[in-house]
Design an enzyme around this catalytic site. Structure first.
Site, PDB file in Angstrom:
ATOM      1  N   ILE A   2       0.563  -8.913 -13.644  1.00  0.00           N
ATOM      2  CA  ILE A   2       0.660 -10.565 -13.850  1.00  0.00           C
ATOM      3  C   ILE A   2      -0.842 -11.056 -13.865  1.00  0.00           C
ATOM      4  CG2 ILE A   2       1.001 -12.594 -12.408  1.00  0.00           C
ATOM      5  CD1 ILE A   2       3.495 -11.158 -11.360  1.00  0.00           C
ATOM      6  N   SER A  53       2.994 -15.837  -4.659  1.00  0.00           N
ATOM      7  CA  SER A  53       4.033 -15.422  -3.456  1.00  0.00           C
ATOM      8  C   SER A  53       4.791 -14.324  -4.192  1.00  0.00           C
ATOM      9  CB  SER A  53       4.618 -16.709  -3.143  1.00  0.00           C
ATOM     10  OG  SER A  53       5.477 -16.179  -1.983  1.00  0.00           O
ATOM     11  N   SER A  54       6.137 -14.601  -3.775  1.00  0.00           N
ATOM     12  CA  SER A  54       7.416 -13.583  -4.244  1.00  0.00           C
ATOM     13  C   SER A  54       8.572 -14.234  -4.003  1.00  0.00           C
ATOM     14  CB  SER A  54       7.106 -12.219  -3.718  1.00  0.00           C
ATOM     15  OG  SER A  54       8.464 -11.471  -3.890  1.00  0.00           O
ATOM     16  N   TYR A 107       6.674  -7.678   3.647  1.00  0.00           N
ATOM     17  CA  TYR A 107       6.321  -8.439   2.325  1.00  0.00           C
ATOM     18  C   TYR A 107       6.799  -9.861   2.263  1.00  0.00           C
ATOM     19  CZ  TYR A 107       5.630  -9.064  -2.697  1.00  0.00           C
ATOM     20  OH  TYR A 107       5.487  -9.272  -4.034  1.00  0.00           O
ATOM     21  N   LYS A 121       4.479 -12.609   2.477  1.00  0.00           N
ATOM     22  CA  LYS A 121       4.472 -13.872   1.385  1.00  0.00           C
ATOM     23  C   LYS A 121       4.902 -15.303   1.957  1.00  0.00           C
ATOM     24  CE  LYS A 121       3.262 -11.751  -2.386  1.00  0.00           C
ATOM     25  NZ  LYS A 121       1.871 -11.772  -3.100  1.00  0.00           N
TER      26      LYS A 121
HETATM   27  N1  LIG Z   1       5.762  -7.731 -10.320  1.00  0.00           N
HETATM   28  C1  LIG Z   1       6.769  -8.216  -9.845  1.00  0.00           C
HETATM   29  O1  LIG Z   1       7.994  -7.958  -9.804  1.00  0.00           O
HETATM   30  C2  LIG Z   1       6.302  -9.131  -8.668  1.00  0.00           C
HETATM   31  C3  LIG Z   1       7.521 -10.118  -8.085  1.00  0.00           C
HETATM   32  C4  LIG Z   1       6.722 -11.150  -7.184  1.00  0.00           C
HETATM   33  C5  LIG Z   1       5.711 -11.185  -6.828  1.00  0.00           C
HETATM   34  N2  LIG Z   1       4.760 -10.500  -7.340  1.00  0.00           N
HETATM   35  C6  LIG Z   1       3.334 -10.644  -6.736  1.00  0.00           C
HETATM   36  O2  LIG Z   1       2.441 -10.628  -7.863  1.00  0.00           O
HETATM   37  C7  LIG Z   1       1.339 -10.171  -7.611  1.00  0.00           C
HETATM   38  C8  LIG Z   1       0.824  -8.998  -8.890  1.00  0.00           C
HETATM   39  O3  LIG Z   1       1.517  -8.147  -9.090  1.00  0.00           O
HETATM   40  P1  LIG Z   1       1.952  -7.168 -10.004  1.00  0.00           P
HETATM   41  O4  LIG Z   1       3.156  -6.637 -10.186  1.00  0.00           O
HETATM   42  O5  LIG Z   1       1.311  -7.749 -11.197  1.00  0.00           O
HETATM   43  O6  LIG Z   1       1.095  -5.709  -9.644  1.00  0.00           O
HETATM   44  P2  LIG Z   1      -0.299  -4.917  -9.729  1.00  0.00           P
HETATM   45  O7  LIG Z   1      -0.690  -4.834 -11.146  1.00  0.00           O
HETATM   46  O8  LIG Z   1      -0.438  -4.243  -8.795  1.00  0.00           O
HETATM   47  O9  LIG Z   1      -1.415  -6.599  -9.120  1.00  0.00           O
HETATM   48  C9  LIG Z   1      -1.843  -6.358  -7.834  1.00  0.00           C
HETATM   49  C10 LIG Z   1      -3.273  -6.676  -7.965  1.00  0.00           C
HETATM   50  O10 LIG Z   1      -3.789  -6.835  -6.630  1.00  0.00           O
HETATM   51  C11 LIG Z   1      -5.225  -5.986  -6.642  1.00  0.00           C
HETATM   52  N3  LIG Z   1      -5.370  -5.338  -5.209  1.00  0.00           N
HETATM   53  C12 LIG Z   1      -4.669  -4.515  -4.684  1.00  0.00           C
HETATM   54  N4  LIG Z   1      -5.123  -4.289  -3.513  1.00  0.00           N
HETATM   55  C13 LIG Z   1      -6.142  -4.912  -3.312  1.00  0.00           C
HETATM   56  C14 LIG Z   1      -7.227  -4.874  -2.422  1.00  0.00           C
HETATM   57  N5  LIG Z   1      -7.203  -4.245  -1.139  1.00  0.00           N
HETATM   58  N6  LIG Z   1      -8.413  -5.542  -2.826  1.00  0.00           N
HETATM   59  C15 LIG Z   1      -8.320  -6.366  -3.953  1.00  0.00           C
HETATM   60  N7  LIG Z   1      -7.292  -6.303  -4.819  1.00  0.00           N
HETATM   61  C16 LIG Z   1      -6.340  -5.657  -4.583  1.00  0.00           C
HETATM   62  C17 LIG Z   1      -4.866  -4.841  -7.655  1.00  0.00           C
HETATM   63  O11 LIG Z   1      -6.163  -4.411  -7.934  1.00  0.00           O
HETATM   64  P3  LIG Z   1      -6.295  -2.845  -8.673  1.00  0.00           P
HETATM   65  O12 LIG Z   1      -4.970  -2.730  -9.518  1.00  0.00           O
HETATM   66  O13 LIG Z   1      -7.562  -2.913  -9.233  1.00  0.00           O
HETATM   67  O14 LIG Z   1      -6.031  -2.103  -7.321  1.00  0.00           O
HETATM   68  C18 LIG Z   1      -4.129  -5.693  -8.591  1.00  0.00           C
HETATM   69  O15 LIG Z   1      -4.899  -6.453  -9.752  1.00  0.00           O
HETATM   70  C19 LIG Z   1       1.291  -9.777  -6.390  1.00  0.00           C
HETATM   71  O16 LIG Z   1       0.659 -10.573  -5.303  1.00  0.00           O
HETATM   72  C20 LIG Z   1       2.618  -9.374  -6.120  1.00  0.00           C
HETATM   73  O17 LIG Z   1       2.761  -9.395  -4.775  1.00  0.00           O
HETATM   74  C21 LIG Z   1       4.981  -9.324  -8.101  1.00  0.00           C
END
Ligand SMILES: NC(=O)c1ccc[n+]([C@@H]2O[C@H](COP(=O)([O-])OP(=O)(O)OC[C@H]3O[C@@H](n4cnc5c(N)ncnc54)[C@H](OP(=O)(O)O)[C@@H]3O)[C@@H](O)[C@H]2O)c1
Length: 239
Positions: free
Chosen positions: A13, A133-134, A147, A151
């Site tokens: 995202i 959030s989520s 989680y 959130k």
């Molecule tokens: N995909 C979904 O279905 C979904 C649904 C609802 C909400 N969300 C929320 O949307 C956001 C992005 O999710 P995504 O699906 O795009 O997953 P993602 O690609 O894994 O994004 C998560 C981000 O958090 C970073 N991160 C993880 N641990 C960290 C730490 N300790 N310190 C600093 N940065 C850290 C990661 O960096 P690195 O990759 O460099 O480790 C990555 O850029 C999250 O908050 C997730 O909870 C996602």
């Protein structure tokens, strides 16, 4: 040119958000476990004429969050902060260890509180803060107890922060995605569960990172100046 900070700005995202913001902001993004993704994104943006930089921070620590804001401020006055940091897995409540509880709260709530604090201190007057959030915070799905709790806490803290900074014209809001098609989501979710999530909303598909980035764009626009302390559900109509 104004400055934007996207924490987790090269994630699934996050990268879609960063690409949008880079069109009219000097952008600082942070990464943690995937430096190569962040470096590639910065190279792509710079090739297109944008100003961008990345740094590795652990956003669960005060030191990491301070470093991210310091780096962003080098680009000028900070106008926009978007926090995309977060993660989850699917432990049953009966199997939860205290370590899992602490890790999940640290990643999804402690980091968000640190970001909200620094944003409240440093975002320029009239600035924008968007927290990711989520839908888990609202629908409380099985096997997402920590989680969902974290959130929900992020959402509450965002509403509080919005009240404390409103006198400076700063807005602070939440985007609440439903299941969104990212590499991370696919890596931890079974095909069967992905299929069920795709069929579970009114639009009958997964969200895309661009769907979520579009809502972020809306919230950082001038036209959104009267929206603050709010949560925008971006789930394709998840009941
Ligand atoms: N995909 C979904 O279905 C979904 C649904 C609802 C909400 N969300 C929320 O949307 C956001 C992005 O999710 P995504 O699906 O795009 O997953 P993602 O690609 O894994 O994004 C998560 C981000 O958090 C970073 N991160 C993880 N641990 C960290 C730490 N300790 N310190 C600093 N940065 C850290 C990661 O960096 P690195 O990759 O460099 O480790 C990555 O850029 C999250 O908050 C997730 O909870 C996602």
């Amino acid at each position: 040119m104004t400055t934007a900070l996207v924490l987790g700005g090269a994630g699934g995202i996050g990268a879609a958000v960063t690409r949008r913001l880079a069109a009219d902001h000097d952008v600082t993004i942070t990464h943690h476990g995937h430096p190569e993704r962040a470096e590639q994104l910065v190279a792509e943006l710079e090739k297109g004429g944008a100003r961008a930089r990345t740094l590795r921070v652990d956003a669960t620590t005060e030191e990491g969050v301070l470093a991210a804001f310091d780096a962003a401020e080098e680009g000028g006055d900070l106008a926009v902060v978007v926090d995309c940091v977060g993660g989850w897995d699917y432990p049953r409540i009966t199997d939860l260890t205290s370590e899992q509880i602490n890790d999940s709260l640290s990643l999804n709530l402690v980091s968000a509180l640190l970001v909200l604090r620094e944003a409240a201190r440093r975002v320029a007057d009239g600035g924008r803060v968007v927290m990711v959030s989520s839908a888990a915070a609202r629908v409380a799905p099985p096997r997402q107890s920590t989680y969902a709790a974290a959130k929900a806490g992020l959402e509450a803290a965002t509403r509080v922060t919005a009240k404390e900074v409103a006198k400076r014209g700063v807005t602070v809001n939440v985007v609440r995605p439903g299941a969104t098609d990212t590499e991370y989501m696919r890596s931890i979710t079974s095909d069967k569960a992905v299929e069920a999530m795709s069929a579970g909303n009114a639009m009958r598909r997964l969200g895309t990172p661009e769907d979520i980035a579009g809502v972020v764009s809306l919230l950082v626009s001038q036209d959104a100046r009267w929206i603050t302390g709010d949560v925008i559900d971006a789930t394709g109509g998840l009941a």
